[in-house]
Design a protein around this motif. Structure first.
Motif, PDB file in Angstrom:
ATOM      1  N   LEU A  54       6.575 -43.688 -25.272  1.00 35.95           N
ATOM      2  CA  LEU A  54       6.706 -43.768 -23.822  1.00 35.95           C
ATOM      3  C   LEU A  54       8.132 -44.165 -23.469  1.00 35.95           C
ATOM      4  N   ILE A  55       8.743 -43.420 -22.570  1.00 32.10           N
ATOM      5  CA  ILE A  55      10.064 -43.778 -22.076  1.00 32.10           C
ATOM      6  C   ILE A  55       9.859 -44.711 -20.889  1.00 32.10           C
ATOM      7  N   LEU A  56      10.290 -45.942 -21.046  1.00 28.73           N
ATOM      8  CA  LEU A  56      10.119 -46.958 -20.013  1.00 28.73           C
ATOM      9  C   LEU A  56      11.203 -46.824 -18.943  1.00 28.73           C
ATOM     10  N   PRO A  57      10.990 -47.410 -17.765  1.00 29.05           N
ATOM     11  CA  PRO A  57      11.998 -47.329 -16.705  1.00 29.05           C
ATOM     12  C   PRO A  57      13.377 -47.848 -17.112  1.00 29.05           C
ATOM     13  N   ASN A  58      13.447 -48.736 -18.099  1.00 27.56           N
ATOM     14  CA  ASN A  58      14.750 -49.237 -18.568  1.00 27.56           C
ATOM     15  C   ASN A  58      15.362 -48.324 -19.630  1.00 27.56           C
ATOM     16  N   ASN A  59      14.771 -47.141 -19.824  1.00 24.40           N
ATOM     17  CA  ASN A  59      15.224 -46.104 -20.755  1.00 24.40           C
ATOM     18  C   ASN A  59      15.005 -46.481 -22.221  1.00 24.40           C
TER      19      ASN A  59
END
Length: 160
Positions: A54-59
């Motif tokens: 999963l790519i999180l909002p913080n990259n």
């Protein structure tokens, strides 16, 4: 065994298939014993486990293993919904089959953080078929919570 030898064996036992511009499957044909309680159907395989990056909002990347094994030996998992379009399709199906109040619960759960202090909205929904005839499927919101403590053993609750 050297890394070079291992790579050669891995390359021999894999096959890559592009389903569309953004869906690639890599099959690993290495034989492994079934150590799950799950059983394949006579004419269809069943999914025992998925691994998702999963790519999180913080990259940053968070890797999640989604294990569908159960002690019952029965596979009740029906759908994994991962985006707005999938949710729209699920909500439409629920509205038609089970009623608008159930559809609204799904829409709301997708559109909002589960808890105010969670870092993000849900990443995906898991849908399980009803356990009784004429029952309502269970829908679980996943991977938006801040707490990923695996030691709490609290069973998630369906949103419908």
């Amino acid at each position: 065994m050297s890394a070079l030898s291992q790579k050669s064996i891995t390359e021999i036992n894999t096959e890559e298939k592009r389903l569309s511009k953004d869906i690639n499957l890599i099959y690993d044909f290495t034989e492994k014993p079934n150590r799950t309680n799950l059983k394949a159907q006579s004419d269809r395989a069943v999914v025992a486990k998925l691994r998702a990056d999963l790519i999180l909002p913080n990259n940053k990347i968070l890797t999640v293993d989604i294990d569908f094994d159960s002690t019952s030996g029965y596979h009740d998992n029906t759908m994994l919904v991962m985006d707005d379009f999938g949710v729209e399709m699920l909500v439409t199906a629920f509205a038609v089959k089970y009623g608008q109040p159930f559809a609204d619960k799904i829409s709301n759960a997708w559109a909002e953080k589960k808890h105010q202090n969670d870092p993000r909205k849900p990443t995906y929904l898991l849908v399980q078929k009803p356990t009784i005839d004429d029952g309502i499927p269970q829908v679980f919101v996943a991977c938006g919570d801040k707490d990923h403590d695996t030691g709490n053993n609290i069973k998630p609750q369906s949103i419908v």
